[in-house]
Each structure stands twice: as structure tokens, then as C-alpha cells.
Design a protein around this motif. Structure first.
Motif, PDB file in Angstrom:
ATOM      1  N   ALA A  34       0.691  -1.213   0.041  1.00  0.00           N
ATOM      2  CA  ALA A  34      -0.182  -0.119  -0.110  1.00  0.00           C
ATOM      3  C   ALA A  34       0.838   1.092   0.656  1.00  0.00           C
ATOM      4  O   ALA A  34       2.209   1.750   0.443  1.00  0.00           O
ATOM      5  N   PHE A  35       0.131   1.971  -0.744  1.00  0.00           N
ATOM      6  CA  PHE A  35       0.960   3.589  -0.628  1.00  0.00           C
ATOM      7  C   PHE A  35       0.230   3.908   0.146  1.00  0.00           C
ATOM      8  O   PHE A  35       1.031   5.062   0.819  1.00  0.00           O
ATOM      9  N   CYS A  36      -0.891   4.391  -0.035  1.00  0.00           N
ATOM     10  CA  CYS A  36      -2.015   5.581   0.261  1.00  0.00           C
ATOM     11  C   CYS A  36      -2.459   4.762   1.900  1.00  0.00           C
ATOM     12  O   CYS A  36      -2.850   5.624   2.465  1.00  0.00           O
ATOM     13  N   TYR A  37      -2.411   3.018   2.260  1.00  0.00           N
ATOM     14  CA  TYR A  37      -2.941   3.750   3.268  1.00  0.00           C
ATOM     15  C   TYR A  37      -2.186   3.573   4.169  1.00  0.00           C
ATOM     16  O   TYR A  37      -1.193   3.679   4.061  1.00  0.00           O
ATOM     17  N   ALA A  45      -8.002   4.803  -1.161  1.00  0.00           N
ATOM     18  CA  ALA A  45      -8.283   4.081  -2.933  1.00  0.00           C
ATOM     19  C   ALA A  45      -7.230   4.152  -3.237  1.00  0.00           C
ATOM     20  O   ALA A  45      -8.442   4.323  -4.692  1.00  0.00           O
ATOM     21  N   ALA A  46      -6.886   4.900  -3.124  1.00  0.00           N
ATOM     22  CA  ALA A  46      -5.566   5.840  -4.280  1.00  0.00           C
ATOM     23  C   ALA A  46      -5.103   4.969  -4.942  1.00  0.00           C
ATOM     24  O   ALA A  46      -4.058   5.358  -6.131  1.00  0.00           O
ATOM     25  N   CYS A  47      -4.266   4.865  -4.751  1.00  0.00           N
ATOM     26  CA  CYS A  47      -3.461   4.073  -4.693  1.00  0.00           C
ATOM     27  C   CYS A  47      -3.421   2.723  -5.955  1.00  0.00           C
ATOM     28  O   CYS A  47      -2.197   1.861  -6.935  1.00  0.00           O
ATOM     29  N   ARG A  48      -4.207   2.082  -4.906  1.00  0.00           N
ATOM     30  CA  ARG A  48      -4.440   0.606  -6.097  1.00  0.00           C
ATOM     31  C   ARG A  48      -3.627  -0.544  -5.931  1.00  0.00           C
ATOM     32  O   ARG A  48      -3.818  -1.638  -6.465  1.00  0.00           O
ATOM     33  N   MET A  49      -2.712  -0.183  -4.949  1.00  0.00           N
ATOM     34  CA  MET A  49      -1.505  -1.272  -4.673  1.00  0.00           C
ATOM     35  C   MET A  49      -1.788  -2.266  -3.616  1.00  0.00           C
ATOM     36  O   MET A  49      -1.779  -3.506  -3.741  1.00  0.00           O
ATOM     37  N   CYS A  50      -3.543  -1.949  -3.280  1.00  0.00           N
ATOM     38  CA  CYS A  50      -3.491  -3.177  -2.786  1.00  0.00           C
ATOM     39  C   CYS A  50      -4.576  -3.774  -3.238  1.00  0.00           C
ATOM     40  O   CYS A  50      -5.543  -4.496  -1.932  1.00  0.00           O
ATOM     41  N   THR A  62      -9.943  -3.427  -3.273  1.00  0.00           N
ATOM     42  CA  THR A  62      -8.939  -2.369  -2.847  1.00  0.00           C
ATOM     43  C   THR A  62      -8.670  -3.042  -0.893  1.00  0.00           C
ATOM     44  O   THR A  62     -10.383  -2.591  -0.283  1.00  0.00           O
ATOM     45  N   CYS A  64      -8.098  -1.905   1.706  1.00  0.00           N
ATOM     46  CA  CYS A  64      -7.761  -0.949   2.072  1.00  0.00           C
ATOM     47  C   CYS A  64      -8.979  -0.777   2.396  1.00  0.00           C
ATOM     48  O   CYS A  64      -9.243   0.580   3.800  1.00  0.00           O
TER      49      CYS A  64
END
Ligand SMILES: Cc1cc2nc3c(=O)[nH]c(=O)nc-3n(C[C@H](O)[C@H](O)[C@H](O)COP(=O)(O)O)c2cc1C
Ligand code: SF4
Ligand code: FES
Lengths: 777, 173, 436
Positions: A34-37, A45-50, A62, A64
Motif C-alpha cells: 500500500a502507498f496511500c493506506y 483507495a487512491a494508489c490501487r496497490m492493495c 481494495t 484498504c
């Protein structure tokens, strides 16, 4: 909430219903990137890595923002998911400058780590990257937009966490950028008008926000990282110092909150983060000084200086008696040093003339709580207590960590904060109810609460349990009245706010003319009578009384350790003409300039020991940096006593097991190693105290003799904070009200130390300048 | 904002904005229209406009800028008295939107984002303006002109020149 | 002034009053206006919602969600006030139908809003128009004022004890604000960034209250559904796709314009008969069936294509906002793709990584590619980028950019390849894209 069971990667997991999947997985050891969490901050829920796959849901979800519920089935690791993450990294890297070799975050960068993990090594793009110039927002904060991944951690930390709201997001799409709140004339320049806490830099997962004092100085792996305690305010944040070898020892390059394991969690303020450069001040003492025949201070060897100081002290003691010697201790030195200093005064110099710059009436607090246990609150409780009554004080300015804890507690736990203050303070924004007091209204507060007539006092009375935190406005009888009110209503715990890193420790360790360590009256010394041969039975002189006595020619010698009465109390050369002055300090302070002998001391960042914050939490400080020529106050005092012919073993109970090797706790930049060794020794019931200069050798005696200081040693040596009690002695003989002069240090000031912190001065100037400009606009 | 406070805006606009904030369940809902109406009068969102809007809504200037910079109709530098916005999005492009843009460039002697020396016109290429079935279309300030041909461009320019002359003066008052 | 068109195949329900001066409230009433709202007031909310369900009216904003069902999701009891929100942000390229409704029949929007309010128990509605529609906002504002003056809006509407108020609102230039939750943010005076869902607007919407949000055309249709009866309305359209829809036909056709046709109307007929065929006798190359975000269709794909949500979906595209864009054989698809993606790049709110960065790289790559500096691997990269945006973004704007892009490269790969190796664009016309 009730527990629910769900499946992740075929494994059954249980967590309270509504727990975010990302948290539930982390607790179970399943890492979801996660970047944004960021725990404790609002969801993006912006980075969408999760992204994860949830059974029966068409799109990836997501983690997060997904609350777990009974029977859900998730896959968090699969080819599809790895590909989604890889693509996201590739997209980010498309516009990322990839200047990792020179980026401050290199080696400590979450984007680097993720790139490594998901393998987005090859470049897909042939087109030019979007470029924008780097901006300096303040002496502390720089912003490099091309490196920024827009995770919004900084804006949320600044707004939600700090309640400062100095960072915004401007423009949209790829043009979006983080923007500070200040604008120069014409709007071309952007600057930060804020508390300069640097929390934004801390949470930035990449090198987009960098620190003015650290940038381009080193690579993270070239530093040693040593966890210790901040030397400034009385909250006692854990701070990690990044240290590198230098010509004259080792230098501190960075201070941050690296492992977030301390009492301060995520938090560190401007002083903790940037206020370490006093160690490099040109005023820093590196050699002992002696006043020569022309009346000038000139460099001398340690031998010369110690001999001179010792022989003078001995002479005054032997000819005029201990009463002709005065001792002034410090708010910054360790508990062990403070304890040693008063022991030296009382057993070697033969005097109770010992005091320190008192900023808070801890003695009154101890007296008020005498006979009660479990009534003193730890700072951690401010982050968890369901209801808090804050009376007086201004935590945002003077106790930044406490303010953080209170804000966070209100924000995340909906704690109820009640504020009674004669002034308007910023924390009112978090308060459930506010009672404005008339100037000097603190004396009547207990009665007012007791009466319970107002909505405010009714609300407070309605609280089942209460954490009462009160400020330095309270002294003597007022402290007693407030504490009594609380004791009567029950289920109340107290904390009393003081100023400096070890103000509380100075009082607890008996740097008081009428009180021994643990506030034991000198008139009823109890166990101390046996341990302290020749302990004078009557109270000594207070600090102002010592100054008066010196002016009256009644003080033959004055030993000042880590205090600056010349700056704070108007002590001058004329008043001291008949007094031989010995100053132990890290800087050539106004007081040191008046001295006959000056002994250069190690700063708190250059030694080992313990500190007690204003809540009574004790923490270990570890030696991080090193400076040629200086010695820890502890060693200086032992040597001074030795030079006077005192038995070091009597003073410092070291080497009981017969070992005499110095493990190096007090030496070398790798003192952390020695600390770990000490932990191991303690765990195996071995003695870590091996030399008379080892401050930890004092800890046993402190624990044994100082009421309230029985501590969980393993925890302490392991780097955690352990609570103590303010003292348990009966309230029999409190000698008159001692003068209390609060320092009221703000976000960028810190007494004498602060004056020697260029970084803090720059921040203060920046804020003053920008404020002036804003007002002019 | 209280009556006594000095406002940047004309009494009419100030009164309109006073009413605007009262209109909504929450004051802040007035922000976007307020910025647009202020821009209509002042010409762009100067620092002073931002400051006054912030004060009227009761939020920080930073918050105002966060929001204002999001919307593409809001600008922070003066435009011409007549801001020519040429749509080149798909429907207009297919029917000659770029030719219209080119013709305006020739006619006004400025490029996209340019302002004529007399401050009378500025030119912008814009995204779809909701006139796709009457393409190519442009907006001059808020006026639509649709089903254009390059040869119609000079006439449009002239009509606004005439309008400006009739009003006397070439810049925002 | 937008030109009105007509064609014998049209079934005029929503456009019934167009060109008849119905912006005037008296004229509107002469033409039967406000009777539906009164009827709903008498019949009560359950009846209204049942009628809407029975009408098979599906949202005209793009996704085609059944309107009656949407309204029924709003909780009956709510601690917070409920709201109706009319989405007149109309920004999807190829779409200009709401424009005509605001212009010719503003009271139908007001009446529809009142009915939606009655159905869900809201006391306040908002009509949000994109900022560029200033002249339409003025028309709407006047219409709202007139409705207040007549007592159709206010504390006691139509002399009943029911309250309903309407506030008009303007945007300021942002396509993303058309997304329902972003629109709520905008209406709350914030950046037009969408919200995390769930919770959905029907439960937590504007100011935290339950909110119904509908497209302006959807709302303008509502009074007609009530007036003619749900069954009659449903019967006009195709299965599960009730009534008519305003199709905006633009691009290379002889008679572009907004036509009201029954749902399920054949697309080929729409282009060749209703809109008069391809301009200048040229060949049809491709059709964008429902606004710029819908994947392109080839001429052979429209042969038997009925224009309703289900059939177009089955054909691999979407009915979207009903904006049909016809493209002739003299058009460079690479340029068309570039202009399409350049719009989404400009309009991406920037919140999430895949959309923000993805649209930017697509735009850069396509721009370079069209300028003749493309490499063979670019074609696959474009596809890779779009595929990796699809379904991964925070809101559907990312999909709206990815879907058409995928359509272009899949269906016109050859044309992309023809741009390679320094070959000039086969369609001589080179227009450098100025930065928007
Ligand atoms: C990026 C984006 C832009 C949108 N723009 C609009 C628009 O301009 N007008 C509109 O009515 N709906 C738009 N929508 C759809 C709305 O989110 C929403 O679904 C619609 O207003 C619901 O109304 P309906 O059910 O009547 O269709 C957009 C959606 C997205 C994702
Ligand atoms: S100054 Fe205080 S709050 Fe700040 S880091 Fe140091 S101890 Fe913590
Ligand atoms: S952590 Fe979930 S989207 Fe960023």
C-alpha cells in the motif's frame, strides 16, 4: 465488535467484524502492499496497490477499504494481482525521475521496495517525463513533485494528524501537486506556514518531501541509527539519531522517528526532528577552561581543571563547612547524574544546598499524592483515556506530543476532552466542552468542579473515569486542592506538566534543598540516613537563596551542572566575586562565562542513562554521537569526587561482582551494541555495571532507595518507557513554597539549548517572516 | 461577511454573493459558483479574490485554491475581455474544429492561451462544450456559436469588437 | 442557437414540447405540465416508485441503471435529510441532449425533480448544470423562480402540506464532476474527486444524507412516464429498456442533431435514414455508439444493432449517454484515438495512479505515434496500458479512457501499423494537438 471468520489465500482468519482487510491481513502476517493506506489516517483507495480478489465480486477490490465480514473469501496473491501491482508501479515509474542514486530516500523508499518486489525493471515508455522544479517550502521542508506519487499521506498527516491543514492538493490529473498554504507576493513562490513538525517528510513513502537539514548529506546505510530520547521538552519522545563518523568523533546527521516504537508512536515535533544541531554549535565546549591570572578563561587539561576544582571545593568544605558550598543541578542531565550530583553534594561536599531551575511544583504534586498509589498517569494514557480534563497549559506549543495524543485520541477513539483554561488554546478545537477561567482562576477550580453547578462541571462529574492533566499554573496549595478533588471523586489519574527533558527527573532525584530523592524530607531521611554517611539533617538553600548568599559573601564555592542561572536569574560576576564557580556544561553559556573552572560535558545525545518525562515515564537514553574532548557529567562528577579524595565505590556501587572491564556503554558510536549487550546481561542476571563511570551502575541504588522508582528493568533496557510514581513519602514537612519559573518554551524554543540550535532559529525566523508577510497582505 | 467590510466586488455582486452563501444547507456549497461569479466580474481569480472568497465562505485560502485549481473554467491570470473557447473534441474535430481554431489564431494573431495586445481577446482550445450535434462550436465567454465555418470567424471577431466599442473600453473594469 | 431536427421515425415523448415555448410556465401548463407532479402527490411515494419500476426507465446518464429500483434503495426513515440531485453536467464528448432539455423544456426537469423528491421523501433537490451552460442555467433559474411563484415549489407545494425546494447549481469545468459522488463533492464546495463506495449515494450521499442522483434526461422523462402511464411508456421501447431516448447524432452525417427514438432502434438506420447518411457520400468507417467512452463499432457490427443497453452491451460496446458519433473513411483513427484520450488525460481528476498516469502515458504515446515517431512496440504498449487500467481505477473514468482505446487498437491495428516506420499519416491532414 463480534469476531468474524473469513478466508485469505485458503487460510481461515478471524478478526472483529468491520476490520479493514489490509489490517486483518497484516496482523496475520500477510503483507498487502500500500502507498496511500496509512493506519490512523482517513481512507483514500487512491494508489490501487492493495488490490485483491474477492470471491463473487467482478472487479479487484481494495483491501484498504474492504471491511471483513463473515464467510468472505479473498485471494491476496496471484498472478493477476501481481500483474496489477506491477502495472501500477510501471505507471508510476513512467513519470518518476528515477534519481534514486542521489535521492535522500534511496534505500528507505517504499517505491524502490515495491519495484524490487513486483519487478517493474524494464521501461515501457519512450516519452519525456513530466518535469517540475523542486521547491523549498521552509528551512525544513522541500518538495520535489516529479518524485511525488500522490499518496496524500502528507496532506492527511498535516490536517488530520496535526490539525494544521497546511498542505493541499492543487490542479488535477497529472498536473496535480501537493501545495503548501503560504504564497509569496505574486503567488510564484510557495511556502509553508505551519508548525514545521516535519511529519509530512516522515510519512512520505518516497523522496518527494525532504528535510532541509538532511537532504543530500548521506546515504541511509552510511549511518548508524541509535534510538534515544529527545533532549528538549518534558514529553520525552523516542527519537532515532542517524550518526556518522566524523573527524572529531561522530556527528548526528538526522533525527527522526524511524521505528515508531516509542511512547510517541508516529509523532515527532520540530524540536525533536531538527533541534539536534546544538551539538555542533561554535559555542560548544571541547576543552576544560581555567580562569588565569588576567581573569581570562584559557584551555587546560582535564587533570589541571579537575585538580583545581576539587582542591577549591575541598578547601571551602574543610575550612568553612559544606554550608558554604552551593550546588545547582540540571533539567537536562540524566537521572543517574542528578542522583549522583545530590549524593555528591550531600555526602562529599556535606551540604543540602542543592537545587535546580524549578519550572513545575513537582514537590507539591508528590506531597498531594503522598500515601496514594496508582494515581499518576503515564503519557500513554493520554492516547487512550476515554475522558480527559485538561486544566491550564498549552500542549500544542509546549507539549507537542501530549497534544498529538489528545488529538488522536479524540479523532480515533472519540475521547471526550474537557478544557479549563484562562487562555484560548488550540486544543479547544478537539474539546467537548471548554470552560474559560478568569486570570488566576485556577485556585478556585477545584471548588468550582466540586460545586457541579455549571454544564461544564456537570459534564466532567458525569465521567466515569477521568485523566486530569494540569499545567504549571498550579502551585503548592492549588495542586493539593485539585488533587484532593480528584481523589475524592475516585477513578481519576493525574499528570502535571513541566518544561524540560528531565525536569521531573531533577525533582524526583532530589535536586532540592529540603528533599532527598523521592521527595523524602531531609529531616526524616529514613533509609538514606544509613546509606548517606554524614547527611546534614536540615534543609539547605534554594537556588535564589544561594545566589543571595553568594552576593553576601557567604558562599565560598558554587558548582553548577548543566544549568544557566546567569541567563535565567540574572546572576552576574559582581555577585560572584567572593565565590569560586565551577561550571559543568556542554556550551559556553552565560554562566560558564562567569566561572573559574569550566568542565566540558557530553550532551544528552552523547551519553547513556535514563530520563523521566513529566508524566513520570522513565526511558533509556543511548549514546549516539561522540565528541572529542568532552565527558559525560556522570564521569566528571565521579572524577571530581575522586580528586577530592572521596571513595568512588562509596559514591557509585559498581563492579560488585568483581569485574572491572568497561563494556563501553558510555563510549563509541556503536553504543547501541553495548546496550543490547546490557539487555542480555540483565536477562541472564549478570551485572552490567562494570566501571565507576558507568551510569547504569547507579540504577540499582536509585531503584532501591527512591520511592516510586521500582521499575521493570527488562522493559526499560529494551528501550521502552516504564512508569514510576511521583513519591510516596508522608506529606509531613514541606518547606515553604519554592520559586517556580516555568520556561514556556514554544515549538521552536528550548531554553539555552534552543538558542544554540541554528535549525530551530531558522524555523522560528521563517515563521515570523511569513507571518509578517501574511499580515501585510 | 458583514456589511461594513470592504469588498473587492461591485455592490451588486457582493449582494449576490451574500445571498448565495445563505442559499444552501451548508455555506461551503457556494464556493464553486462564487468563484465563477467573482471571475466573471474581476476577470480572473486574483490573490485578493481568493482571499475574499475564503473569508466569505469561512475556509482557508489554501482550501479555496485546492478547489479552484481543480476546475478548468477558473483561471488565475487575466484573460481577454472576450475569451474565445474553441472546442476541438471528437464531434467538433470531425467537422473542422481545428480549422476553426486555426482561423481564430490567424484572425487574432495569437496562439492558444494567448491574449491580444489590446486585452480584448484571448483564445483557448477547450474540451467538449455540449454542442456536438451543432459542431463545430465555440463559446465566447458564455455565448455559444455553432455550425461554424472558418469563413464565419472574422464576422464573429468583428461583432465582439463592435460590442466592445459600443461599451467603450477594452478591459475589465 | 442549437438547431432542432426531426424525422418521421421519432417518437416524441420527452421532446414533445421542444420548440413550443414551454420554457414559459403558462405554456408548459397549457401543454399538460405539472399535472404529473400533482398526481404523484395524490398517489403517494409507493405508487410512484412502482410506476417507475414498471416503466422500465433506465438511467440516461450512461450506466442505464433502472430508475425505479434506484429510488427504492433510499431508506424510508433517515436521521439525515434526503436529497434529489439532477445531473446536468453533460460533459461526455458526443453528448448534447440535456442541453436541449434545459433550453426547451426546463419545467420538465423541475417537475421530474419534484416527483423524485416525493418518491423518496426528500424536501430538497439540486439541479446541477455544467459551468459552460450559463445561458441554460439562467433559463433554469427563471423556471425555478416561476415554479416557486406558482406554489409548485416551497413549503407547501400545490397547496398540500408537503415541502419541496429546488436549488440550481453551476459547475466550473470538470468532466469528472459528472460522476455521481464527485458531483456531490463539487456541490459541497470541494474538488471533484469521487468518494469511496460503498456507501452508495442512496444511503450516504450529499451532506451525508440519502440521495438519489439522476441524469437530467432521466428526470425530464419522469413526468411523461407518469402522464402516459408506465405500461404505455414501457411499450414504446424494447424488452427491459422502456421508452425512448434522446440520441445525439454527430460527426460525419448529413443531418446531425438530437433525435428522440424508441429504445432498440436500429443503429444503421439511425445513421443512414434518420441522420441522412454519411456526409458527402463517403463511406462509414466506424461509429462510436454512446459517447466518447464507448468502444468503437465497425460498420459490419451495426447492421442489426438495436440501440438499447443490453444489445449494445452484447455487441461489445455501451449505449452510454446516447451520443452517436459517425466517422467517415477519410478519418485517421489514430488521430481520433489521440483526441479521445487527450480528453480523458485532461479530465482525469488525478486521484488514483492507474488513471492519472495511464491517461498521461496513453496521450503521450499516441501523440508521438500519430506524429510519425511511433515504434512497433508502442501498439502493444498502448494495449498493455489500457488493459492494466481497466477495472483497476478508483472510478469508471479510467475505464472510460481504457475501453475506447482498446477498441481502437484492436479493431484498427492495421491503421496503427500504417503509421510506423516514419510513414506519414495516411490521411494527409496533420494537425498538431495544441495543449489543452
Ligand atoms: C466519469 C464519469 C462522468 C459522468 N458524467 C455524467 C454526466 O455528465 N451526466 C450524467 O448524467 N451522468 C454522468 N455520469 C454517470 C453518473 O455517475 C450517474 O451514473 C448518473 O448521473 C446517474 O443517473 P441515471 O441513473 O439517471 O443515469 C458519469 C459517470 C462517470 C463515471
Ligand atoms: S520536543 Fe517534545 S514533543 Fe518534540 S520530540 Fe522532543 S520530547 Fe517529543
Ligand atoms: S492502499 Fe488501498 S488503494 Fe492505496
Amino acid at each position: 465488535m463480534a469476531d468474524v471468520t473469513f478466508t485469505v489465500n485458503g487460510k481461515k482468519l478471524t478478526a472483529p467484524a468491520g476490520t479493514l482487510l489490509i489490517e486483518a491481513c497484516r496482523k496475520a502476517g500477510i503483507e498487502i502492499p500500500a502507498f496511500c493506506y496509512y493506519p490512523g489516517l482517513s481512507l483514500q483507495a487512491a494508489c490501487r496497490m492493495c488490490l485483491v480478489r474477492q470471491e463473487k465480486v467482478p472487479k479487484l477490490q481494495t483491501a484498504c477499504t474492504t471491511p471483513v465480514a463473515e464467510g468472505q473469501v479473498f485471494i491476496t496473491d496471484s498472478e493477476e494481482i501481481a500483474q496489477a501491482r506491477k502495472a501500477t508501479i510501471q505507471l508510476l515509474l513512467g513519470n518518476h525521475p528515477l534519481d534514486c542514486p542521489v535521492c535522500d530516500a534511496g534505500g528507505e523508499c517504499e517505491l524502490q521496495d515495491m519495484t524490487f518486489k513486483y519487478g517493474a525493471g524494464e521501461s515501457l515508455y519512450a516519452d519525456a517525463k513530466n518535469h517540475r522544479e523542486e521547491q523549498q517550502w521552509s528551512p525544513a521542508v522541500y518538495y520535489d513533485r516529479p518524485r511525488c506519487i500522490l499518496c496524500y499521506r502528507c496532506t492527511r498527516m498535516c490536517g488530520e494528524g496535526m490539525d494544521v491543514w497546511a498542505l493541499g492538493i492543487q490542479n488535477r490529473g497529472v498536473r496535480a501537486a501537493i501545495t503548501p498554504n503560504g504564497r509569496g507576493a505574486g503567488g510564484e513562490q510557495a511556502w509553508l506556514d505551519c508548525e514545521q513538525c516535519g511529519m509530512c517528510i516522515d510519512v512520505c513513502p518516497v523522496g518527494a518531501l525532504t528535510s532541509g537539514s538532511y537532504r543530500y548529506k548521506t546515504r541511509p546505510w552510511e549511518m548508524n541509527h541509535v534510538s534515544t530520547v529527545c533532549t528538549h521538552c518534558a514529553d520525552g519522545c523516542k527519537v532515532t539519531l542517524g550518526v556518522r563518523q566524523s573527524n572529531d568523533g561522530s556527528e548526528i546527521i538526522r533525527a527522526d522517528n524511524r521505528d515508531k516504537s516509542g511512547i510517541n508512536g508516529d509523532f515527532l515535533c520540530a524540536k525533536g526532528r531538527f533541534g539536534f544541531d546544538f551539538v555542533e554549535s561554535p559555542e560548544r565546549l571541547a576543552k576544560p577552561l581555567l580562569r588565569n591570572a588576567e581573569g581570562k578563561l584559557e584551555p587546560a587539561t582535564w587533570e589541571q581543571a579537575l585538580r583545581r576544582a576539587a582542591s577549591k571545593l575541598k578547601e571551602v568544605r574543610d575550612t568553612r563547612g559544606g554550608g558554604a558550598i552551593g550546588v545547582i543541578g540540571s533539567n537536562h542531565t540524566t537521572n543517574e547524574e542528578n542522583y549522583l550530583l545530590q549524593k555528591l553534594a550531600r555526602t562529599v561536599l556535606g551540604t543540602n544546598n542543592i537545587d535546580h531551575q524549578r519550572t513545575t511544583d513537582y514537590a507539591a504534586f508528590a506531597a498531594a499524592l503522598a500515601g496514594h498509589t496508582g494515581k499518576a498517569a503515564s503519557l500513554r494514557e493520554a492516547a487512550t483515556a476515554p475522558a480527559i480534563l485538561l486544566v491550564g497549559g498549552n500542549p500544542t506549543e509546549e507539549h507537542p506530543l501530549l497534544a498529538w495524543q489528545l488529538r488522536t485520541n479524540v479523532r480515533l477513539n472519540r475521547a471526550r476532552l474537557y478544557i479549563a483554561n484562562a487562555k484560548t488554546i488550540k486544543l479547544e478545537r478537539q474539546a467537548r466542552a471548554v470552560q474559560t477561567l478568569p486570570e488566576g482562576g485556577y485556585a478556585k477550580l477545584a471548588a468550582y468542579l466540586e460545586e457541579g453547578a455549571s454544564d461544564f462541571s456537570k459534564a466532567v462529574a458525569g465521567e466515569e473515569s477521568l485523566l486530569v492533566i494540569f499545567g504549571q499554573e498550579f502551585r503548592g496549595a492549588d495542586v493539593k486542592a485539585l488533587v484532593n478533588w480528584g481523589l475524592k471523586r475516585g477513578n481519576v489519574r493525574f499528570a502535571f506538566l513541566g518544561d524540560y527533558a528531565n525536569s521531573r527527573g531533577a525533582a524526583d532525584m532530589g535536586l532540592l534543598p529540603d528533599r532527598l530523592p523521592g521527595y523524602v524530607p531531609v529531616s526524616e531521611p529514613g533509609a538514606f540516613a544509613e546509606e548517606y554517611p554524614g547527611l546534614p539533617g536540615t534543609a539547605g538553600r534554594t537556588l535564589p537563596e544561594m545566589i543571595e548568599a553568594a552576593a553576601a559573601g557567604e558562599l565560598g564555592a558554587l558548582l553548577v551542572v548543566g544549568a544557566n542561572p546567569a541567563a535565567n536569574r540574572g546572576l552576574d560576576r559582581a555577585a560572584l566575586k567572593n565565590t569560586f564557580v565551577i561550571v559543568v556544561d556542554i556550551l559556553l553559556t552565560e554562566t560558564a562565562a562567569l566561572a573559574d573552572v569550566v568542565l566540558p560535558a557530553a550532551s544528552l545525545y552523547e551519553k547513556t542513562g535514563t530520563l523521566t518525562n513529566t508524566f513520570g515515564d522513565v526511558q533509556m537514553v543511548s549514546k549516539a554521537a561522540d565528541r572529542a574532548g568532552v565527558k559525560p557529567d556522570f564521569e566528571i562528577l565521579v572524577r571530581l569526587a575522586g580528586a577530592m579524595g572521596a571513595d568512588a565505590r562509596q559514591l557509585v556501587p559498581f563492579g560488585a561482582g568483581g569485574m572491572t572491564a568497561d563494556l563501553g556503554q558510555s563510549r563509541g558510536a556503536s553504543a547501541g551494541e553495548a546496550d543490547r549487550h546490557a539487555v542480555w546481561l540483565a536477562a541472564n542476571n549478570l551485572e552490567p555495571k562494570l566501571s565507576p563511570f558507568d551510569p547504569l551502575a547507579m540504577l540499582d541504588e536509585i531503584e532501591r532507595l527512591v520511592p516510586g522508582y521500582r521499575m521493570d528493568r527488562m522493559n526499560l533496557l529494551g528501550g521502552n518507557d516504564v512508569p514510576t510514581e511521583p513519591g510516596l513519602s508522608p506529606a509531613s514537612s514541606l518547606v515553604g513554597a519554592a520559586p517556580i519559573v516555568p520556561a514556556h518554551n514554544g515549538l521552536f524554543t528550548s531554553g539555552t539549548l534552543g538558542k544554540h540550535c541554528t535549525a530551530l532559529k531558522n524555523l522560528a525566523e521563517h515563521q515570523a517572516r511569513e507571518m509578517a508577510e501574511a499580515v501585510a497582505k | 461577511m458583514s456589511q461594513e467590510t470592504m469588498s473587492l466586488f461591485s455592490p451588486q455582486l457582493a449582494a449576490r454573493l451574500d445571498a448565495l452563501v445563505e442559499k444552501y444547507p451548508r455555506r461551503r456549497s457556494a464556493l464553486v459558483p462564487m468563484l465563477l461569479y467573482a471571475q466573471d466580474e474581476v476577470g480572473y481569480l486574483s490573490d485578493a479574490v481568493v482571499a475574499e472568497v475564503a473569508a466569505r465562505i469561512g475556509i482557508t485560502e489554501l482550501e479555496v485554491r485546492n478547489v479552484a485549481t481543480y476546475y478548468s473554467m477558473l483561471r488565475f491570470k487575466p484573460a481577454g475581455k472576450y475569451n474565445v473557447q474553441v472546442c476541438t473534441n471528437i464531434s467538433c474535430m470531425l467537422r473542422g474544429g481545428y480549422e476553426i481554431l486555426e482561423r481564430f489564431q490567424q484572425e487574432l494573431g495569437i496562439g492558444p492561451k494567448g491574449v491580444t495586445a489590446d486585452g480584448l481577446f484571448s483564445l483557448e482550445e477547450v474540451e467538449c462544450i455540449g454542442a456536438c450535434c451543432w459542431a463545430p462550436a465555440i463559446q465566447v465567454n458564455y455565448d455559444f456559436h455553432d455550425e461554424l465555418k472558418p469563413e464565419l470567424v472574422p464576422g464573429i471577431v468583428d461583432s465582439y469588437r463592435g460590442k466592445a466599442q459600443a461599451e467603450g473600453g477594452s478591459s475589465h473594469a | 442557437m442549437p438547431r432542432l431536427v426531426s424525422h418521421p421515425d421519432e417518437v416524441k415523448i420527452v421532446t414533445r414540447r421542444f420548440g413550443l415555448g414551454a420554457a414559459d410556465i403558462d405554456r408548459y401548463m397549457e401543454l399538460g405540465g405539472y399535472a404529473a407532479a400533482k398526481k404523484c402527490l395524490e398517489q403517494g411515494p409507493e405508487w410512484v416508485i412502482e410506476e417507475m419500476k414498471a416503466s422500465n426507465l433506465r438511467g440516461r446518464g450512461g450506466a442505464g441503471f433502472p430508475t425505479g429500483m434506484k429510488w427504492s434503495f433510499v431508506p424510508k426513515q433517515s436521521a439525515k435529510p434526503k436529497y434529489v440531485l439532477v445531473n446536468g453536467d453533460e460533459s461526455e464528448p458526443g453528448t448534447c441532449k440535456d442541453h436541449l432539455i434545459f433550453l426547451h423544456d426546463p419545467h420538465s426537469v423541475i417537475e421530474g425533480t419534484i416527483i423524485a423528491g416525493l418518491a423518496i421523501g426528500a424536501k430538497l433537490g439540486f439541479i446541477y448544470l455544467r459551468g459552460e451552460y450559463r445561458y441554460l442555467l439562467q433559463i433554469m433559474e427563471k423556471a425555478v423562480a416561476d415554479a416557486y411563484a406558482r406554489g409548485f415549489l416551497g413549503k407547501k407545494i400545490f397547496g398540500s402540506d408537503t415541502e419541496f425546494q429546488i436549488i440550481t447549481q453551476t459547475g466550473a469545468g470538470a468532466y469528472e464532476v459528472g460522476e455521481e459522488s464527485a458531483l456531490m463533492e463539487s456541490l459541497e464546495g470541494k474538488r471533484g474527486v469521487p468518494r469511496i463506495k460503498p456507501p452508495f449515494p442512496a444511503v450516504v450521499g450529499l451532506y451525508g444524507g440519502p440521495t438519489v442522483i439522476n441524469n437530467a434526461e432521466t428526470i425530464a422523462t419522469v413526468p411523461h412516464v407518469i402522464a402516459m402511464g408506465a405500461a404505455a411508456y414501457a411499450a414504446v421501447g424494447s424488452p427491459r429498456n422502456g421508452g425512448t431516448r434522446l440520441f445525439g447524432i454527430s460527426g460525419h452525417v448529413e443531418r446531425p442533431g438530437v433525435y428522440e427514438l424508441p429504445m432498440g432502434y436500429n443503429l444503421k438506420k439511425m445513421i443512414y435514414e434518420v441522420a441522412g447518411g454519411v456526409r458527402g457520400g463517403r463511406q462509414l468507417k466506424a461509429v462510436v455508439p454512446g459517447g466518447s467512452s464507448t468502444p468503437v463499432l465497425l460498420p459490419e457490427e451495426i447492421e442489426n444493432l438495436g440501440m438499447d443497453f443490453d444489445q449494445v452491451g452484447k455487441a461489445g460496446s455501451m449505449l452510454g449517454s446516447g451520443g452517436v458519433v459517425a466517422i467517415d473513411d477519410q478519418t485517421c483513427i489514430v488521430e481520433f484515438a489521440m483526441r479521445t484520450i487527450s480528453f480523458y488525460q485532461h479530465e482525469s481528476c488525478g486521484w488514483c495512479i492507474p488513471c492519472r498516469e495511464g491517461t498521461d502515458w496513453l496521450k503521450k504515446t499516441l501523440t508521438r505515434f500519430h506524429a510519425g515517431f511511433g515504434e512497433a512496440k508502442d501498439i502493444d504498449n498502448i494495449r498493455y496500458l489500457a488493459e492494466n487500467m481497466l477495472g483497476r481505477t478508483f472510478c469508471p473514468l479510467g475505464d472510460a479512457a481504457a475501453m475506447p482505446t482498446l477498441g481502437f487498437v484492436k479493431k484498427f491495428r492495421k491503421e496503427f501499423e500504417d503509421h510506423l516506420n516514419g510513414k506519414p499519416c495516411p490521411f494527409a491532414k496533420h494537425v498538431g494537438l495544441a495543449v489543452v
